[in-house]
Write an enzyme that holds these catalytic residues in place. Structure first.
Site, PDB file in Angstrom:
ATOM      1  N   SER A  77      26.374 -30.770  -4.100  1.00 31.64           N
ATOM      2  CA  SER A  77      26.715 -32.015  -4.866  1.00 31.64           C
ATOM      3  C   SER A  77      26.931 -31.595  -5.983  1.00 31.64           C
ATOM      4  O   SER A  77      27.350 -30.939  -6.364  1.00 31.64           O
ATOM      5  CB  SER A  77      25.321 -32.741  -4.326  1.00 31.64           C
ATOM      6  N   TYR A  78      28.046 -32.848  -6.637  1.00 32.08           N
ATOM      7  CA  TYR A  78      28.299 -33.526  -7.994  1.00 32.08           C
ATOM      8  C   TYR A  78      28.108 -32.420  -8.719  1.00 32.08           C
ATOM      9  O   TYR A  78      26.158 -32.547  -8.962  1.00 32.08           O
ATOM     10  CB  TYR A  78      28.749 -34.305  -8.238  1.00 32.08           C
ATOM     11  N   PRO A  79      27.776 -31.242  -9.669  1.00 27.42           N
ATOM     12  CA  PRO A  79      26.852 -30.775 -10.696  1.00 27.42           C
ATOM     13  C   PRO A  79      26.348 -31.214 -11.790  1.00 27.42           C
ATOM     14  O   PRO A  79      26.045 -30.761 -12.995  1.00 27.42           O
ATOM     15  CB  PRO A  79      27.383 -29.096  -9.835  1.00 27.42           C
ATOM     16  N   ARG A  80      27.097 -32.348 -11.989  1.00 22.65           N
ATOM     17  CA  ARG A  80      27.036 -33.005 -13.776  1.00 22.65           C
ATOM     18  C   ARG A  80      25.454 -34.470 -13.794  1.00 22.65           C
ATOM     19  O   ARG A  80      26.353 -35.415 -12.956  1.00 22.65           O
ATOM     20  CB  ARG A  80      27.920 -33.277 -13.977  1.00 22.65           C
TER      21      ARG A  80
END
Length: 680
Positions: free
Chosen positions: A339-342
């Site tokens: 998933s989105y890493p930020r």
DNA sequence: GCAAGGTC
């Protein structure tokens, strides 16, 4: 007449996911010339608010607009740097964003509703306003009340997205204004101080040998405090004076097992006092068991994974610096594996179907068995941390991929993300802890032992250690014995180590320096600017005592409340130290660990020293200014201050510092000369 | 040649 709705997300992945959820498969995808990642998703949808609609869903790529000084200020020698505090700033669309802006203009022309799907955080609100700006250029009616709306969503689960689509809300102008203020302040202060520092000091620096342009000496509201942390720790190491201490050691051997008891006072810095107390112990001859207690204990499973935690773990366990970890994580994200890493979020939404994600991991040859165990009844809802950015879920694997299909670094990061996720979805480790307390004369001593009963999450998460200690012999309360050995032991306090990357990240996080997406960049920046050097942490004997590690700054938040103290924590560690949970890891790896430590260069020290010696109430080198800015942005968001007020008062603050820097530039020069020249 | 924040 069918209403036309233009939806714009912050990034392509969101546009795609939202379009698929809303359209239920009936989507036409159209490429847009000029940017290979840019797509328009066309479909029909029946919004409760507007009825059946023709929808065009597209995206931007983060901020759409850029800000820079007007031409007459843009070149370094075209004006005095102090003029940048009031120079006109122009807003434009960068060349690379032209196709994106053009697409929005074209689509907006035919739309009567602009529906913003940017992340629900401050920056996302501002990006929404930028999109509206561009859309209104071709269709002014979208600027009317109620014609531009935004979706409130925090993850891309189908039900959640559909729900968000039902209830549009207005853009939050206050949040967008707060960001406008930040953009302006960072630009004005960064550019003016950077030009001034560079032009004043660069003649004093050694010339770059390879005929390159001489180096830039930059100031930024994030990079300077980041450097400040490194320098502060450097001086604590340098100025450290070891202190001798004494303690009483009691050992008793029973049934062939030697038990060391820890003195309740740990140690004292006055030898005579210890001698007196020790003599009283000896005079008592026998020690008496006061307490024998065995109780269940557990080691909590880790919290859902945030960016900051991923970066810290990357440094500690994967031997990758934060910058590299993020690059790798981004590539895993773009390829659809994680998933989105930020994200700052360490709570999984209750509506998320976590078991479906666990199921995918059962294919793995290494941890598939464990995942299967979770599917067969071992599953437990993850713990909730304290953070929720309302924009993204915690980092988790979204699809299974064979390790062999990835690069070596990708495989390491993917494995970590997958194992962390499975650990979150399993049970805490369970154990049994025995504590024995004795009194010996006037003093009390303790020993404890741990037996691990169920490893649970530990089986899939080798990054945590929790092991049974040596078994304790049986003691009965009231029992008396003459200790096999009792003596005074001395030692001395040892210096703290230089700052490591996980520690630096933790400090930045705790002090609001940078965001999850940018912290690694700031660290990289101070390396690039030659303010700091890094080197692998070498072997360094660590003694028990680090009371002197306390810092003037906000200590990293203790994210995890661990009930278990299995590894014996009775050491007076300062809060700003490596942090809990890492103690075991650092101890285990000391000597060969891949953790990098940061040492300021002479230039880095000179800059921080120079500003500290100027004697301002607020030093640019310390994180307080940035923190204040954060508070002011909050004030704008909550309507307590206007964007204009904040910008003006902050500019005045910096202008003051700037003028005093000018007056005392000699101090700074002396500082640079002292350090940099000595080096040569 | 400058900042920090998005993102590919």
């Amino acid at each position: 007449m069918v209403t036309k709705v233009l939806c714009v997300a912050e990034k392509p992945s969101i546009a795609k996911a939202v379009a698929n959820h809303l359209a239920g498969g009936q989507v036409t995808v159209r490429n847009v010339t000029g940017n290979q990642y840019l797509k328009n998703y066309c479909f029909h949808y029946n919004f409760p608010t507007w009825g059946p609609c023709d929808v065009n869903m597209t995206s931007v790529f983060g901020h759409l607009q850029s800000h820079d000084f007007a031409d007459q200020y843009r070149y370094w020698k075209s004006c005095d740097p102090s003029q940048l505090f009031e120079a006109r700033i122009e807003t434009s669309v960068d060349e690379s964003n032209k196709p994106v802006a053009k697409n929005i203009e074209t689509q907006a022309r035919y739309s009567s509703i602009l529906y913003i799907w940017t992340d629900c955080d401050r920056e996302g609100e501002h990006i929404g306003a930028e999109i509206r700006d561009v859309a209104v250029r071709s269709n002014p009616r979208l600027g009317e009340r109620g014609k531009t709306v935004r979706a409130r969503f925090s993850n891309i689960e189908r039900a959640h997205i559909i729900n968000a689509a039902r209830s549009p809300v207005p853009l939050d102008e206050a949040q967008a204004n707060a960001v406008s203020s930040r953009i302006e302040l960072d630009l004005r202060t960064g550019a003016s101080f950077t030009r001034n520092l560079t032009m004043s000091l660069q003649g004093m620096l050694p010339q770059q040998g390879d005929g390159q342009k001489s180096q830039v000496i930059s100031y930024g509201s994030c990079q300077f405090p980041t450097l400040g942390f490194v320098v502060e720790r450097y001086f604590r190491v340098r100025n450290f004076v070891p202190e001798q201490f004494w303690s009483i050691k009691v050992m008793h051997e029973k049934n062939g097992i030697k038990v060391n008891f820890r003195w309740a006072r740990n140690h004292l810095f006055d030898r005579m006092v210890v001698v007196v107390l020790f003599e009283r112990c000896l005079a008592a001859k026998k020690a008496k068991v006061d307490k024998v207690q065995t109780k269940p204990t557990s080691k909590w499973k880790p919290l859902p994974l945030t960016t900051v935690e991923l970066q810290k773990c990357g440094s500690r366990f994967l031997r990758m610096d934060s910058h590299r970890v993020m690059q790798v994580a981004e590539s895993l994200y773009t390829k659809g594996w994680i998933s989105y890493p930020r994200t700052e979020t360490d709570q999984f939404d209750r509506g998320m179907n976590l078991q479906a994600l666990v199921q995918k991991q059962t294919q793995s040859r290494t941890w598939g068995q464990f995942a299967q165990g979770l599917m067969n009844g071992g599953f437990a809802q993850p713990r909730d941390g304290r953070n929720n950015d309302k924009a993204h879920p915690p980092i988790h694997p979204v699809n299974f991929v064979e390790q062999t299909a990835l690069s070596a670094e990708e495989a390491k990061v993917y494995e970590f993300v997958a194992r962390r996720f499975l650990a979150c979805c399993s049970q805490d480790a369970k154990g049994s802890k025995t504590e024995i307390g004795i009194s010996y004369g006037p003093e009390t001593f303790n020993a404890s032992g741990l037996t691990v009963l169920e490893r649970n999450y530990l089986d899939v998460y080798p990054y945590d250690r929790w092991t049974s200690s040596q078994e304790l012999p049986q003691f009965r309360a009231g029992e008396e014995f003459e200790p096999t050995e009792a003596r005074i032991q001395d030692g001395k306090t040892s210096p703290p180590g230089y700052l490591t990357e996980p520690e630096l990240i933790a400090l930045m996080d705790a002090n609001g320096i940078g965001t999850d997406a940018t912290m690694a960049e700031h660290i990289n920046k101070i390396k690039e600017r030659k303010y700091v050097d890094t080197r692998p942490r070498g072997r360094r004997p660590r003694q028990d005592d680090n009371d002197d590690e306390a810092s003037d700054y906000e200590a990293p938040a203790e994210h995890e409340a661990e009930p278990a103290r299995g590894r014996g924590r009775g050491r007076g560690r300062g809060r700003g130290a490596a942090g809990r949970g890492s103690a075991a890891a650092n101890g285990r790896n000391s000597g060969t660990s891949g953790v990098q430590e940061f040492i300021p260069t002479t230039l880095g020290v000179a800059l921080i020293e120079g500003y500290d010696n100027m004697g301002f109430e607020i030093s640019l080198a310390k994180p307080f200014l940035r923190k204040e800015m954060e508070l002011k942005m909050k004030a704008i968001c909550e309507g307590r201050k206007t964007r204009h007020e904040v910008t003006q008062e902050t500019i005045e603050q910096y202008r003051e510092v700037y003028m005093r820097t000018q007056q005392r530039m000699q101090v700074l020069k002396d500082s640079v000369r002292r350090y940099v020249t000595n080096q040569a």
